[in-house]
Design a protein around this motif. Structure first.
Motif, PDB file in Angstrom:
ATOM      1  N   LEU A   1       0.828  -1.196   0.000  1.00  0.00           N
ATOM      2  CA  LEU A   1       0.000   0.000   0.000  1.00  0.00           C
ATOM      3  C   LEU A   1       0.867   1.253   0.000  1.00  0.00           C
ATOM      4  O   LEU A   1       1.978   1.259   0.528  1.00  0.00           O
ATOM      5  CB  LEU A   1      -0.898   0.031   1.238  1.00  0.00           C
ATOM      6  CG  LEU A   1      -1.811  -1.164   1.479  1.00  0.00           C
ATOM      7  CD1 LEU A   1      -2.523  -1.004   2.813  1.00  0.00           C
ATOM      8  CD2 LEU A   1      -2.814  -1.311   0.352  1.00  0.00           C
TER       9      LEU A   1
ATOM     10  N   VAL B   1      -2.609   0.598  -4.525  1.00  0.00           N
ATOM     11  CA  VAL B   1      -2.510  -0.756  -3.986  1.00  0.00           C
ATOM     12  C   VAL B   1      -1.877  -1.637  -5.052  1.00  0.00           C
ATOM     13  O   VAL B   1      -2.200  -1.528  -6.236  1.00  0.00           O
ATOM     14  CB  VAL B   1      -3.890  -1.300  -3.567  1.00  0.00           C
ATOM     15  CG1 VAL B   1      -4.868  -1.296  -4.732  1.00  0.00           C
ATOM     16  CG2 VAL B   1      -3.769  -2.709  -2.994  1.00  0.00           C
TER      17      VAL B   1
ATOM     18  N   ARG C   1     -10.212  -5.383   0.398  1.00  0.00           N
ATOM     19  CA  ARG C   1     -11.047  -4.268   0.843  1.00  0.00           C
ATOM     20  C   ARG C   1     -10.133  -3.179   1.377  1.00  0.00           C
ATOM     21  O   ARG C   1      -9.202  -3.445   2.115  1.00  0.00           O
ATOM     22  CB  ARG C   1     -12.025  -4.719   1.920  1.00  0.00           C
ATOM     23  CG  ARG C   1     -13.121  -5.627   1.388  1.00  0.00           C
ATOM     24  CD  ARG C   1     -14.213  -5.796   2.422  1.00  0.00           C
ATOM     25  NE  ARG C   1     -15.282  -6.636   1.917  1.00  0.00           N
ATOM     26  CZ  ARG C   1     -16.423  -6.846   2.577  1.00  0.00           C
ATOM     27  NH1 ARG C   1     -16.610  -6.293   3.756  1.00  0.00           N
ATOM     28  NH2 ARG C   1     -17.348  -7.619   2.058  1.00  0.00           N
ATOM     29  N   LEU C   2     -10.424  -1.960   1.005  1.00  0.00           N
ATOM     30  CA  LEU C   2      -9.571  -0.833   1.363  1.00  0.00           C
ATOM     31  C   LEU C   2     -10.360   0.239   2.084  1.00  0.00           C
ATOM     32  O   LEU C   2     -11.514   0.513   1.742  1.00  0.00           O
ATOM     33  CB  LEU C   2      -8.945  -0.223   0.108  1.00  0.00           C
ATOM     34  CG  LEU C   2      -8.112  -1.133  -0.780  1.00  0.00           C
ATOM     35  CD1 LEU C   2      -7.759  -0.406  -2.070  1.00  0.00           C
ATOM     36  CD2 LEU C   2      -6.853  -1.572  -0.068  1.00  0.00           C
ATOM     37  N   ARG C   3      -9.742   0.833   3.071  1.00  0.00           N
ATOM     38  CA  ARG C   3     -10.300   2.016   3.713  1.00  0.00           C
ATOM     39  C   ARG C   3      -9.162   3.014   3.912  1.00  0.00           C
ATOM     40  O   ARG C   3      -8.075   2.666   4.355  1.00  0.00           O
ATOM     41  CB  ARG C   3     -10.914   1.704   5.074  1.00  0.00           C
ATOM     42  CG  ARG C   3     -12.188   0.913   5.027  1.00  0.00           C
ATOM     43  CD  ARG C   3     -13.344   1.706   4.406  1.00  0.00           C
ATOM     44  NE  ARG C   3     -14.580   0.942   4.470  1.00  0.00           N
ATOM     45  CZ  ARG C   3     -14.941   0.011   3.612  1.00  0.00           C
ATOM     46  NH1 ARG C   3     -14.125  -0.298   2.615  1.00  0.00           N
ATOM     47  NH2 ARG C   3     -16.092  -0.619   3.732  1.00  0.00           N
ATOM     48  N   ALA C   4      -9.437   4.251   3.578  1.00  0.00           N
ATOM     49  CA  ALA C   4      -8.512   5.338   3.869  1.00  0.00           C
ATOM     50  C   ALA C   4      -9.209   6.293   4.823  1.00  0.00           C
ATOM     51  O   ALA C   4     -10.425   6.496   4.742  1.00  0.00           O
ATOM     52  CB  ALA C   4      -8.107   6.074   2.591  1.00  0.00           C
TER      53      ALA C   4
ATOM     54  N   LEU D   1     -13.050  -0.671   8.440  1.00  0.00           N
ATOM     55  CA  LEU D   1     -12.883  -1.854   7.601  1.00  0.00           C
ATOM     56  C   LEU D   1     -13.448  -3.096   8.280  1.00  0.00           C
ATOM     57  O   LEU D   1     -13.959  -3.999   7.610  1.00  0.00           O
ATOM     58  CB  LEU D   1     -11.392  -2.051   7.301  1.00  0.00           C
ATOM     59  CG  LEU D   1     -11.015  -3.007   6.171  1.00  0.00           C
ATOM     60  CD1 LEU D   1     -11.705  -2.612   4.878  1.00  0.00           C
ATOM     61  CD2 LEU D   1      -9.506  -3.005   5.981  1.00  0.00           C
TER      62      LEU D   1
ATOM     63  N   LEU E   1      -4.011   4.344   5.000  1.00  0.00           N
ATOM     64  CA  LEU E   1      -4.653   3.402   4.088  1.00  0.00           C
ATOM     65  C   LEU E   1      -4.460   2.008   4.664  1.00  0.00           C
ATOM     66  O   LEU E   1      -3.345   1.624   5.005  1.00  0.00           O
ATOM     67  CB  LEU E   1      -4.027   3.498   2.698  1.00  0.00           C
ATOM     68  CG  LEU E   1      -4.555   2.536   1.630  1.00  0.00           C
ATOM     69  CD1 LEU E   1      -6.019   2.791   1.335  1.00  0.00           C
ATOM     70  CD2 LEU E   1      -3.720   2.662   0.356  1.00  0.00           C
TER      71      LEU E   1
ATOM     72  N   ALA F   1      -5.671  -2.270   4.385  1.00  0.00           N
ATOM     73  CA  ALA F   1      -6.209  -3.280   3.475  1.00  0.00           C
ATOM     74  C   ALA F   1      -6.533  -4.564   4.216  1.00  0.00           C
ATOM     75  O   ALA F   1      -5.821  -4.968   5.130  1.00  0.00           O
ATOM     76  CB  ALA F   1      -5.217  -3.571   2.352  1.00  0.00           C
TER      77      ALA F   1
ATOM     78  N   LEU G   1     -12.014   1.836  -3.269  1.00  0.00           N
ATOM     79  CA  LEU G   1     -11.364   2.506  -2.159  1.00  0.00           C
ATOM     80  C   LEU G   1     -12.398   3.400  -1.486  1.00  0.00           C
ATOM     81  O   LEU G   1     -12.909   4.342  -2.098  1.00  0.00           O
ATOM     82  CB  LEU G   1     -10.189   3.347  -2.661  1.00  0.00           C
ATOM     83  CG  LEU G   1      -9.594   4.323  -1.637  1.00  0.00           C
ATOM     84  CD1 LEU G   1      -8.952   3.564  -0.487  1.00  0.00           C
ATOM     85  CD2 LEU G   1      -8.602   5.257  -2.295  1.00  0.00           C
TER      86      LEU G   1
END
Length: 261
Positions: free
Chosen positions: A5, A114, A126-129, A162, A207, A209, A245
Protein backbone atom coordinates in the motif's frame (compact mmCIF):
# COMPACT_ATOMS: atom_id res chain seq x y z
CA UNK A 1 -1.93 -12.41 -1.39
CA UNK A 2 0.89 -9.94 -0.60
CA UNK A 3 -0.59 -6.45 -0.55
CA UNK A 4 1.57 -3.36 -0.79
CA UNK A 5 0.00 0.00 0.00
CA UNK A 6 0.97 3.61 -0.51
CA UNK A 7 -0.73 6.86 0.49
CA UNK A 8 0.20 10.52 0.20
CA UNK A 9 -1.22 13.95 0.97
CA UNK A 10 0.00 16.86 -1.17
CA UNK A 11 -0.85 20.55 -1.06
CA UNK A 12 -2.09 22.23 -4.26
CA UNK A 13 -0.93 25.71 -3.22
CA UNK A 14 2.60 24.44 -2.53
CA UNK A 15 2.85 22.96 -6.01
CA UNK A 16 1.42 26.12 -7.61
CA UNK A 17 4.16 28.18 -5.92
CA UNK A 18 6.86 25.68 -6.87
CA UNK A 19 5.84 25.65 -10.52
CA UNK A 20 5.66 29.43 -10.64
CA UNK A 21 9.08 29.96 -9.03
CA UNK A 22 10.90 27.18 -10.90
CA UNK A 23 8.95 26.32 -14.08
CA UNK A 24 11.67 23.91 -15.18
CA UNK A 25 10.71 21.50 -12.40
CA UNK A 26 7.69 20.41 -14.45
CA UNK A 27 9.88 18.92 -17.20
CA UNK A 28 12.05 17.18 -14.58
CA UNK A 29 9.27 15.72 -12.42
CA UNK A 30 6.63 14.84 -15.03
CA UNK A 31 6.62 12.96 -18.34
CA UNK A 32 5.58 14.59 -21.60
CA UNK A 33 2.32 12.60 -21.57
CA UNK A 34 1.56 13.71 -18.01
CA UNK A 35 2.14 17.36 -18.92
CA UNK A 36 0.02 17.06 -22.04
CA UNK A 37 -2.84 15.28 -20.24
CA UNK A 38 -2.92 17.86 -17.43
CA UNK A 39 -2.19 20.91 -19.60
CA UNK A 40 0.41 21.66 -16.89
CA UNK A 41 -2.38 22.73 -14.53
CA UNK A 42 -1.03 22.95 -10.95
CA UNK A 43 -4.02 21.19 -9.40
CA UNK A 44 -3.86 18.31 -11.88
CA UNK A 45 -0.08 18.02 -11.50
CA UNK A 46 -0.47 17.91 -7.71
CA UNK A 47 -2.74 14.90 -8.17
CA UNK A 48 -0.16 13.21 -10.41
CA UNK A 49 2.65 13.94 -7.95
CA UNK A 50 0.66 12.60 -4.99
CA UNK A 51 0.12 9.33 -6.86
CA UNK A 52 3.84 9.09 -7.64
CA UNK A 53 4.67 9.58 -3.97
CA UNK A 54 2.12 6.94 -2.97
CA UNK A 55 3.69 4.48 -5.42
CA UNK A 56 7.13 5.07 -3.94
CA UNK A 57 5.82 4.38 -0.45
CA UNK A 58 4.32 1.13 -1.69
CA UNK A 59 7.63 0.25 -3.32
CA UNK A 60 9.64 1.24 -0.27
CA UNK A 61 12.56 2.36 -2.45
CA UNK A 62 12.30 6.12 -2.86
CA UNK A 63 12.99 7.76 -6.22
CA UNK A 64 16.58 6.46 -6.21
CA UNK A 65 16.93 3.98 -9.07
CA UNK A 66 13.54 4.85 -10.57
CA UNK A 67 13.52 8.59 -11.13
CA UNK A 68 10.63 11.02 -11.04
CA UNK A 69 9.66 10.22 -14.62
CA UNK A 70 10.13 6.48 -14.14
CA UNK A 71 6.59 6.44 -12.76
CA UNK A 72 3.90 7.60 -15.18
CA UNK A 73 0.33 8.33 -14.12
CA UNK A 74 -2.39 7.96 -16.76
CA UNK A 75 -5.09 10.64 -17.22
CA UNK A 76 -7.88 10.71 -14.63
CA UNK A 77 -11.11 8.77 -14.92
CA UNK A 78 -13.62 9.27 -12.13
CA UNK A 79 -10.88 9.59 -9.54
CA UNK A 80 -9.13 6.40 -10.69
CA UNK A 81 -5.58 6.28 -12.00
CA UNK A 82 -3.54 3.71 -13.88
CA UNK A 83 0.15 3.88 -12.98
CA UNK A 84 3.01 2.51 -15.09
CA UNK A 85 6.51 1.91 -13.79
CA UNK A 86 9.04 2.26 -16.59
CA UNK A 87 12.06 0.77 -14.89
CA UNK A 88 14.44 0.94 -11.97
CA UNK A 89 14.49 -1.14 -8.82
CA UNK A 90 11.29 -2.70 -7.62
CA UNK A 91 10.38 -5.96 -5.86
CA UNK A 92 9.82 -8.97 -8.17
CA UNK A 93 6.20 -9.29 -7.04
CA UNK A 94 5.46 -5.60 -7.63
CA UNK A 95 3.46 -5.08 -10.85
CA UNK A 96 4.66 -2.62 -13.45
CA UNK A 97 1.07 -1.48 -13.96
CA UNK A 98 -1.05 -0.81 -10.91
CA UNK A 99 -4.13 1.09 -9.84
CA UNK A 100 -4.60 4.14 -7.73
CA UNK A 101 -7.23 6.61 -6.64
CA UNK A 102 -7.23 10.35 -5.99
CA UNK A 103 -9.57 12.54 -4.01
CA UNK A 104 -9.39 16.29 -3.43
CA UNK A 105 -9.98 17.52 0.11
CA UNK A 106 -10.15 21.27 0.29
CA UNK A 107 -6.82 22.53 -1.00
CA UNK A 108 -5.11 19.16 -0.62
CA UNK A 109 -5.00 15.91 -2.57
CA UNK A 110 -5.20 12.41 -1.11
CA UNK A 111 -3.71 9.69 -3.29
CA UNK A 112 -3.72 5.96 -2.60
CA UNK A 113 -2.34 2.99 -4.52
CA UNK A 114 -2.51 -0.76 -3.99
CA UNK A 115 -0.30 -3.42 -5.54
CA UNK A 116 -1.03 -7.12 -5.21
CA UNK A 117 -0.19 -10.09 -7.46
CA UNK A 118 -3.07 -11.06 -9.72
CA UNK A 119 -5.13 -8.02 -8.83
CA UNK A 120 -6.75 -8.03 -12.25
CA UNK A 121 -8.43 -11.44 -11.82
CA UNK A 122 -8.52 -12.24 -8.11
CA UNK A 123 -10.90 -10.83 -5.51
CA UNK A 124 -9.46 -7.42 -4.66
CA UNK A 125 -8.65 -6.47 -1.08
CA UNK A 126 -11.05 -4.27 0.84
CA UNK A 127 -9.57 -0.83 1.36
CA UNK A 128 -10.30 2.02 3.71
CA UNK A 129 -8.51 5.34 3.87
CA UNK A 130 -9.03 7.79 6.70
CA UNK A 131 -8.13 11.45 7.09
CA UNK A 132 -7.57 13.35 10.32
CA UNK A 133 -6.81 17.05 10.68
CA UNK A 134 -3.50 17.87 12.37
CA UNK A 135 -3.45 20.80 14.83
CA UNK A 136 -1.62 23.83 13.48
CA UNK A 137 0.66 26.34 15.15
CA UNK A 138 2.68 23.76 17.07
CA UNK A 139 6.35 24.25 17.96
CA UNK A 140 8.71 22.43 15.64
CA UNK A 141 9.70 19.92 18.31
CA UNK A 142 6.07 18.93 18.88
CA UNK A 143 4.98 19.02 15.25
CA UNK A 144 6.44 15.67 14.15
CA UNK A 145 5.08 13.92 17.22
CA UNK A 146 1.60 15.36 16.59
CA UNK A 147 1.70 14.36 12.91
CA UNK A 148 2.75 10.80 13.75
CA UNK A 149 0.04 10.48 16.40
CA UNK A 150 -2.59 11.79 13.98
CA UNK A 151 -1.48 9.31 11.30
CA UNK A 152 -1.76 6.41 13.76
CA UNK A 153 -5.21 7.65 14.79
CA UNK A 154 -6.23 7.69 11.13
CA UNK A 155 -4.92 4.13 10.80
CA UNK A 156 -7.02 2.90 13.71
CA UNK A 157 -10.12 4.64 12.42
CA UNK A 158 -9.61 3.15 8.96
CA UNK A 159 -9.22 -0.32 10.47
CA UNK A 160 -12.34 0.10 12.63
CA UNK A 161 -14.31 1.08 9.53
CA UNK A 162 -12.88 -1.85 7.60
CA UNK A 163 -13.89 -4.30 10.33
CA UNK A 164 -17.51 -3.18 10.25
CA UNK A 165 -19.69 -5.87 8.67
CA UNK A 166 -16.90 -8.46 8.41
CA UNK A 167 -17.39 -10.17 11.76
CA UNK A 168 -14.01 -8.90 12.92
CA UNK A 169 -13.30 -6.55 15.78
CA UNK A 170 -10.76 -3.79 16.05
CA UNK A 171 -10.42 -4.29 19.81
CA UNK A 172 -6.96 -5.26 21.04
CA UNK A 173 -5.21 -4.19 17.84
CA UNK A 174 -1.68 -2.91 18.35
CA UNK A 175 0.94 -1.32 16.18
CA UNK A 176 3.95 -3.23 14.89
CA UNK A 177 6.42 -3.23 12.02
CA UNK A 178 7.42 -5.63 9.29
CA UNK A 179 10.98 -6.87 8.86
CA UNK A 180 11.45 -4.05 6.34
CA UNK A 181 10.23 -1.46 8.85
CA UNK A 182 6.80 -0.81 7.33
CA UNK A 183 3.95 -0.21 9.80
CA UNK A 184 1.38 -2.97 10.39
CA UNK A 185 -1.57 -3.44 12.70
CA UNK A 186 -1.45 -6.71 14.65
CA UNK A 187 -4.80 -8.17 15.66
CA UNK A 188 -5.62 -10.42 18.60
CA UNK A 189 -6.01 -13.34 16.16
CA UNK A 190 -2.50 -12.86 14.79
CA UNK A 191 -3.45 -11.12 11.54
CA UNK A 192 -0.91 -8.59 10.29
CA UNK A 193 -2.85 -5.83 8.56
CA UNK A 194 -0.85 -3.77 6.02
CA UNK A 195 -1.01 -0.03 6.61
CA UNK A 196 0.36 3.03 4.80
CA UNK A 197 0.66 6.34 6.64
CA UNK A 198 1.29 9.89 5.48
CA UNK A 199 0.93 13.46 6.65
CA UNK A 200 1.19 16.86 5.05
CA UNK A 201 -0.74 20.05 4.36
CA UNK A 202 -2.31 19.92 7.82
CA UNK A 203 -3.68 16.43 7.30
CA UNK A 204 -2.74 12.91 8.37
CA UNK A 205 -3.81 9.97 6.23
CA UNK A 206 -3.83 6.20 6.53
CA UNK A 207 -4.65 3.40 4.09
CA UNK A 208 -5.54 -0.07 5.41
CA UNK A 209 -6.21 -3.28 3.47
CA UNK A 210 -7.97 -6.54 4.27
CA UNK A 211 -7.50 -9.29 1.64
CA UNK A 212 -10.81 -10.56 0.30
CA UNK A 213 -9.92 -14.09 1.38
CA UNK A 214 -9.95 -12.89 5.00
CA UNK A 215 -13.51 -11.60 4.76
CA UNK A 216 -16.10 -14.16 5.98
CA UNK A 217 -18.70 -15.39 3.48
CA UNK A 218 -17.06 -13.62 0.56
CA UNK A 219 -16.96 -15.82 -2.52
CA UNK A 220 -13.74 -16.28 -4.42
CA UNK A 221 -13.85 -14.93 -7.93
CA UNK A 222 -13.02 -17.33 -10.72
CA UNK A 223 -9.44 -17.13 -11.90
CA UNK A 224 -9.91 -16.36 -15.59
CA UNK A 225 -6.38 -16.01 -16.86
CA UNK A 226 -3.40 -13.73 -16.64
CA UNK A 227 -3.67 -10.26 -15.23
CA UNK A 228 -4.90 -7.69 -17.69
CA UNK A 229 -2.71 -4.60 -17.56
CA UNK A 230 -4.50 -2.62 -20.23
CA UNK A 231 -4.46 1.07 -19.27
CA UNK A 232 -7.83 2.30 -18.09
CA UNK A 233 -9.25 -1.16 -17.40
CA UNK A 234 -10.87 -0.85 -13.99
CA UNK A 235 -12.64 -4.17 -14.13
CA UNK A 236 -16.08 -2.59 -14.11
CA UNK A 237 -18.31 -4.21 -16.68
CA UNK A 238 -15.50 -6.51 -17.82
CA UNK A 239 -16.32 -9.47 -15.58
CA UNK A 240 -13.38 -8.63 -13.32
CA UNK A 241 -13.74 -7.28 -9.80
CA UNK A 242 -13.38 -3.54 -9.39
CA UNK A 243 -11.04 -2.18 -6.76
CA UNK A 244 -13.08 0.03 -4.42
CA UNK A 245 -11.36 2.51 -2.16
CA UNK A 246 -13.64 3.94 0.51
CA UNK A 247 -12.39 7.12 2.14
CA UNK A 248 -13.72 8.18 5.51
CA UNK A 249 -12.95 11.49 7.12
CA UNK A 250 -13.34 13.15 10.45
CA UNK A 251 -13.46 16.73 11.65
CA UNK A 252 -15.87 17.58 8.79
CA UNK A 253 -13.12 17.21 6.19
CA UNK A 254 -15.37 15.39 3.74
CA UNK A 255 -18.20 12.89 3.67
CA UNK A 256 -17.52 9.23 3.04
CA UNK A 257 -16.83 8.54 -0.62
CA UNK A 258 -15.99 5.47 -2.68
CA UNK A 259 -13.65 5.56 -5.67
CA UNK A 260 -13.63 2.73 -8.21
CA UNK A 261 -10.02 2.28 -9.26
Amino acid sequence: MVVRLGVDVSDVADWAVRLRRTPQVAAVAFTERELAATAADPRALTEVWAVKEAVLKALGTGFDGIGWRGIEVAPPGGGARVVRIAGGRHPPDFPRVLRGAVREVGGSVLAAVVAAPGLGHRPPPRLRAALVAVPGGLPRRERQRAHSAAARLAGRRAWEALCAGTGRTAAGTRWGRTEAGAPVLRTVGGLRVPVALAHGAGLAAALVALPAARVPHEAEAEDNGAEDNRPGDSGRGSGKPSLELTIIAHDNLLKEVTVHA
